[in-house]
Design a protein around this motif. Structure first.
Motif, PDB file in Angstrom:
ATOM      1  N   GLY A 101       0.803  -1.219   0.000  1.00 31.90           N
ATOM      2  CA  GLY A 101       0.000   0.000   0.000  1.00 31.90           C
ATOM      3  C   GLY A 101       0.831   1.260   0.000  1.00 31.90           C
ATOM      4  N   ALA A 102       2.101   1.148   0.402  1.00 34.86           N
ATOM      5  CA  ALA A 102       2.981   2.312   0.462  1.00 34.86           C
ATOM      6  C   ALA A 102       3.782   2.506  -0.820  1.00 34.86           C
ATOM      7  CB  ALA A 102       3.924   2.195   1.655  1.00 34.86           C
ATOM      8  N   GLY A 103       3.516   1.709  -1.847  1.00 36.10           N
ATOM      9  CA  GLY A 103       4.181   1.894  -3.127  1.00 36.10           C
ATOM     10  C   GLY A 103       5.419   1.060  -3.345  1.00 36.10           C
ATOM     11  N   GLY A 104       5.780   0.221  -2.368  1.00 40.33           N
ATOM     12  CA  GLY A 104       6.868  -0.730  -2.574  1.00 40.33           C
ATOM     13  C   GLY A 104       6.319  -2.032  -3.123  1.00 40.33           C
ATOM     14  N   CYS A 105       7.187  -3.004  -3.306  1.00 38.57           N
ATOM     15  CA  CYS A 105       6.704  -4.318  -3.733  1.00 38.57           C
ATOM     16  C   CYS A 105       7.698  -5.391  -3.343  1.00 38.57           C
ATOM     17  CB  CYS A 105       6.424  -4.354  -5.235  1.00 38.57           C
ATOM     18  SG  CYS A 105       7.873  -4.312  -6.267  1.00 38.57           S
ATOM     19  N   TYR A 106       7.169  -6.603  -3.199  1.00 40.84           N
ATOM     20  CA  TYR A 106       7.982  -7.782  -2.928  1.00 40.84           C
ATOM     21  C   TYR A 106       8.023  -8.647  -4.185  1.00 40.84           C
ATOM     22  CZ  TYR A 106       7.617  -6.433   1.955  1.00 40.84           C
ATOM     23  OH  TYR A 106       7.694  -5.729   3.137  1.00 40.84           O
ATOM     24  N   VAL A 107       9.209  -9.192  -4.471  1.00 37.82           N
ATOM     25  CA  VAL A 107       9.402 -10.103  -5.604  1.00 37.82           C
ATOM     26  C   VAL A 107      10.135 -11.322  -5.067  1.00 37.82           C
ATOM     27  CG1 VAL A 107      10.379 -10.409  -7.906  1.00 37.82           C
ATOM     28  CG2 VAL A 107       9.601  -8.140  -7.179  1.00 37.82           C
ATOM     29  N   ASN A 108       9.635 -12.508  -5.402  1.00 41.51           N
ATOM     30  CA  ASN A 108      10.366 -13.704  -4.965  1.00 41.51           C
ATOM     31  C   ASN A 108      10.912 -14.456  -6.166  1.00 41.51           C
ATOM     32  OD1 ASN A 108       8.377 -15.553  -5.970  1.00 41.51           O
ATOM     33  ND2 ASN A 108       7.251 -15.504  -4.043  1.00 41.51           N
ATOM     34  N   GLY A 109      11.794 -15.396  -5.883  1.00 35.83           N
ATOM     35  CA  GLY A 109      12.400 -16.196  -6.933  1.00 35.83           C
ATOM     36  C   GLY A 109      12.781 -17.561  -6.417  1.00 35.83           C
ATOM     37  N   ARG A 121      17.911 -24.942  -5.833  1.00 38.40           N
ATOM     38  CA  ARG A 121      18.604 -24.086  -4.881  1.00 38.40           C
ATOM     39  C   ARG A 121      17.554 -23.222  -4.203  1.00 38.40           C
ATOM     40  NH1 ARG A 121      21.843 -23.424  -9.388  1.00 38.40           N
ATOM     41  NH2 ARG A 121      20.907 -21.395  -9.810  1.00 38.40           N
ATOM     42  N   PRO A 122      17.697 -22.947  -2.913  1.00 39.09           N
ATOM     43  CA  PRO A 122      16.709 -22.085  -2.247  1.00 39.09           C
ATOM     44  C   PRO A 122      16.736 -20.682  -2.824  1.00 39.09           C
ATOM     45  CG  PRO A 122      18.573 -22.513  -0.805  1.00 39.09           C
ATOM     46  CD  PRO A 122      18.731 -23.413  -1.987  1.00 39.09           C
ATOM     47  N   GLY A 123      15.581 -20.012  -2.774  1.00 39.31           N
ATOM     48  CA  GLY A 123      15.453 -18.678  -3.332  1.00 39.31           C
ATOM     49  C   GLY A 123      15.364 -17.614  -2.257  1.00 39.31           C
ATOM     50  N   ALA A 124      14.865 -16.452  -2.655  1.00 36.89           N
ATOM     51  CA  ALA A 124      14.857 -15.290  -1.780  1.00 36.89           C
ATOM     52  C   ALA A 124      13.630 -14.434  -2.058  1.00 36.89           C
ATOM     53  CB  ALA A 124      16.128 -14.470  -1.983  1.00 36.89           C
ATOM     54  N   ILE A 125      13.416 -13.449  -1.195  1.00 32.68           N
ATOM     55  CA  ILE A 125      12.427 -12.406  -1.417  1.00 32.68           C
ATOM     56  C   ILE A 125      13.153 -11.075  -1.426  1.00 32.68           C
ATOM     57  CG2 ILE A 125      10.337 -11.273  -0.567  1.00 32.68           C
ATOM     58  CD1 ILE A 125       9.655 -13.861   0.903  1.00 32.68           C
ATOM     59  N   LEU A 126      12.901 -10.283  -2.453  1.00 32.27           N
ATOM     60  CA  LEU A 126      13.469  -8.937  -2.567  1.00 32.27           C
ATOM     61  C   LEU A 126      12.383  -7.911  -2.288  1.00 32.27           C
ATOM     62  CD1 LEU A 126      15.545  -9.251  -5.883  1.00 32.27           C
ATOM     63  CD2 LEU A 126      16.220  -9.891  -3.548  1.00 32.27           C
ATOM     64  N   PHE A 127      12.818  -6.754  -1.783  1.00 31.35           N
ATOM     65  CA  PHE A 127      11.903  -5.631  -1.610  1.00 31.35           C
ATOM     66  C   PHE A 127      12.389  -4.487  -2.487  1.00 31.35           C
ATOM     67  CE2 PHE A 127      10.714  -1.594   0.471  1.00 31.35           C
ATOM     68  CZ  PHE A 127       9.326  -1.728   0.431  1.00 31.35           C
ATOM     69  N   ALA A 128      11.501  -4.002  -3.361  1.00 30.25           N
ATOM     70  CA  ALA A 128      11.788  -2.842  -4.192  1.00 30.25           C
ATOM     71  C   ALA A 128      11.034  -1.654  -3.618  1.00 30.25           C
ATOM     72  CB  ALA A 128      11.381  -3.093  -5.641  1.00 30.25           C
ATOM     73  N   GLY A 129      11.759  -0.639  -3.176  1.00 29.63           N
ATOM     74  CA  GLY A 129      11.128   0.533  -2.591  1.00 29.63           C
ATOM     75  C   GLY A 129      10.509   1.432  -3.644  1.00 29.63           C
ATOM     76  N   PRO A 130       9.708   2.403  -3.231  1.00 26.92           N
ATOM     77  CA  PRO A 130       9.090   3.327  -4.181  1.00 26.92           C
ATOM     78  C   PRO A 130      10.115   4.103  -5.006  1.00 26.92           C
ATOM     79  CG  PRO A 130       8.036   3.488  -2.030  1.00 26.92           C
ATOM     80  CD  PRO A 130       9.247   2.632  -1.847  1.00 26.92           C
ATOM     81  N   ASP A 131      11.337   4.236  -4.474  1.00 26.48           N
ATOM     82  CA  ASP A 131      12.389   4.960  -5.197  1.00 26.48           C
ATOM     83  C   ASP A 131      13.167   4.071  -6.158  1.00 26.48           C
ATOM     84  OD1 ASP A 131      13.708   3.383  -3.374  1.00 26.48           O
ATOM     85  OD2 ASP A 131      14.944   4.995  -2.532  1.00 26.48           O
ATOM     86  N   GLY A 132      12.783   2.783  -6.258  1.00 28.96           N
ATOM     87  CA  GLY A 132      13.472   1.862  -7.155  1.00 28.96           C
ATOM     88  C   GLY A 132      14.630   1.125  -6.521  1.00 28.96           C
ATOM     89  N   SER A 133      14.964   1.433  -5.280  1.00 28.25           N
ATOM     90  CA  SER A 133      16.031   0.709  -4.595  1.00 28.25           C
ATOM     91  C   SER A 133      15.580  -0.719  -4.309  1.00 28.25           C
ATOM     92  CB  SER A 133      16.394   1.410  -3.285  1.00 28.25           C
ATOM     93  OG  SER A 133      15.285   1.437  -2.403  1.00 28.25           O
ATOM     94  N   VAL A 134      16.514  -1.665  -4.344  1.00 30.29           N
ATOM     95  CA  VAL A 134      16.192  -3.076  -4.173  1.00 30.29           C
ATOM     96  C   VAL A 134      17.115  -3.688  -3.130  1.00 30.29           C
ATOM     97  CG1 VAL A 134      16.088  -5.341  -5.305  1.00 30.29           C
ATOM     98  CG2 VAL A 134      15.371  -3.299  -6.546  1.00 30.29           C
ATOM     99  N   ARG A 135      16.544  -4.477  -2.219  1.00 29.45           N
ATOM    100  CA  ARG A 135      17.375  -5.200  -1.266  1.00 29.45           C
ATOM    101  C   ARG A 135      16.728  -6.546  -0.940  1.00 29.45           C
ATOM    102  NH1 ARG A 135      14.331  -1.866   2.163  1.00 29.45           N
ATOM    103  NH2 ARG A 135      13.853  -2.748   4.214  1.00 29.45           N
ATOM    104  N   ARG A 136      17.554  -7.483  -0.537  1.00 34.79           N
ATOM    105  CA  ARG A 136      17.085  -8.813  -0.159  1.00 34.79           C
ATOM    106  C   ARG A 136      16.560  -8.763   1.271  1.00 34.79           C
ATOM    107  NH1 ARG A 136      19.260 -14.257  -1.983  1.00 34.79           N
ATOM    108  NH2 ARG A 136      20.280 -12.952  -3.528  1.00 34.79           N
ATOM    109  N   VAL A 137      15.340  -9.281   1.486  1.00 32.60           N
ATOM    110  CA  VAL A 137      14.745  -9.206   2.819  1.00 32.60           C
ATOM    111  C   VAL A 137      14.460 -10.578   3.421  1.00 32.60           C
ATOM    112  CG1 VAL A 137      13.802  -6.891   2.556  1.00 32.60           C
ATOM    113  CG2 VAL A 137      12.464  -8.849   1.761  1.00 32.60           C
ATOM    114  N   ALA A 138      14.610 -11.654   2.644  1.00 30.62           N
ATOM    115  CA  ALA A 138      14.445 -13.008   3.178  1.00 30.62           C
ATOM    116  C   ALA A 138      15.211 -13.990   2.300  1.00 30.62           C
ATOM    117  CB  ALA A 138      12.976 -13.416   3.251  1.00 30.62           C
ATOM    118  N   ASP A 139      15.778 -15.014   2.927  1.00 28.02           N
ATOM    119  CA  ASP A 139      16.519 -16.068   2.234  1.00 28.02           C
ATOM    120  C   ASP A 139      15.905 -17.429   2.543  1.00 28.02           C
ATOM    121  OD1 ASP A 139      18.817 -14.732   0.862  1.00 28.02           O
ATOM    122  OD2 ASP A 139      19.278 -14.071   2.902  1.00 28.02           O
ATOM    123  N   ASP A 140      16.484 -18.443   1.909  1.00 27.09           N
ATOM    124  CA  ASP A 140      16.089 -19.835   2.154  1.00 27.09           C
ATOM    125  C   ASP A 140      14.606 -20.061   1.924  1.00 27.09           C
ATOM    126  OD1 ASP A 140      18.709 -20.626   2.868  1.00 27.09           O
ATOM    127  OD2 ASP A 140      18.423 -19.793   4.879  1.00 27.09           O
TER     128      ASP A 140
END
Length: 274
Positions: A101-109, A121-140
């Motif tokens: 709702g705040a304009g970010g998004c989660y992407v998994n793989g 291989r185990p994957g991850a969840i990334l978070f893309a902020g409203p400014d386009g920045s991306v970081r990994r927020v969960a593993d395995d």
């Protein structure tokens, strides 16, 4: 008993259904299209991709589709002026996306390329902020598939197909994830796409068991629908469950568009979208 009906047939490989603005939108991976269909079955191709689309999942940000181009590692935004890069995910093998709702998004793989026959291989969840920045927020993550956010944005629920469970995370103010826990142990169930309803229960698609099951937190089964082919994904409107079903004949048959066994089904529900 409420009956399931066929809304659309001859879908090549349907995925990523979303209820938006009075229509069901879904991606047809093999025809490289995003399609919108009305409750009366009127079909419109909204977008045709010129990039590889296995997979191509999407959600809506500010009313505009936000599309995962997995092969390019990009998150693309579709507007009236065309496609633009919203964020660079880095790497490949991404699957599902859900917008906050705040304009970010989660992407998994999944962490590996299933279609290319790579080993797990185990994957991850990334978070893309409203400014386009991306970081990994969960593993395995054991082959991340469908995801859903609770309406208040406090909890992210993720289908881990290879772990036979739904996993929940508490969402931090900056988009980070914490307090990982099993939301529902599905036993032998293999969760694919999911949809959260207004009661807090989750509809879970299952390809090998050709079913879609409504479960409560903790794993209690509330309702189950079964089909004559695999159920890959689902979405809810205010009063209808939409289901994407098709035959799964193995990786070797993917790409054979002449099969076209895909259908969009509808099923009336008493509890609609969250």
């Amino acid at each position: 008993m409420a009956m399931t009906a066929v809304l659309l047939e001859a879908v090549a490989f349907g995925e990523s259904p979303r209820w938006h603005d009075g229509r069901l939108w879904f991606a047809d991976w093999l025809t490289h299209e995003i399609v919108a269909v009305s409750p009366a079955g009127e079909r419109e191709v909204v977008f045709r991709a010129d990039f590889p689309t296995m997979p191509m999942c999407f959600d809506f940000l500010g009313g505009q589709p936000l599309i995962v181009s997995s092969s390019d590692g990009l998150l693309l935004r579709l507007s009236e002026s065309g496609l633009s890069t919203h964020a660079e995910l880095g790497g490949t093998g991404f699957n599902e996306v859900v917008v906050t709702g705040a304009g970010g998004c989660y992407v998994n793989g999944g962490g590996f390329d299933l279609m290319a026959g790579e080993p797990y291989r185990p994957g991850a969840i990334l978070f893309a902020g409203p400014d386009g920045s991306v970081r990994r927020v969960a593993d395995d993550i054991a082959f991340g598939n469908g995801m859903a956010l609770t309406p208040d944005g406090s909890t992210l629920i993720v289908a881990e197909s290879y772990a036979n469970r739904l996993t929940a995370f508490s969402v931090l103010p900056d988009g980070g994830l914490t307090d990982r826990r099993v939301w529902a142990d599905l036993g032998e169930g293999v969760p694919d796409g999911i949809a959260l309803d207004a009661s807090g229960a989750v509809w879970v698609s299952d390809v090998p068991h050709r079913s879609c099951t409504r479960v409560r937190e903790g794993g209690e089964v509330l309702e189950q629908l079964t089909f004559d082919r695999g159920c890959f994904a689902c979405a809810l409107s205010e009063d209808t469950l939409y289901l994407v079903v098709q035959e799964w004949r193995g990786i070797d048959r993917v790409g054979k568009t002449e099969d076209r066994t895909g259908q969009i089904l509808t099923h009336p529900v008493s509890v609609g979208c969250a």
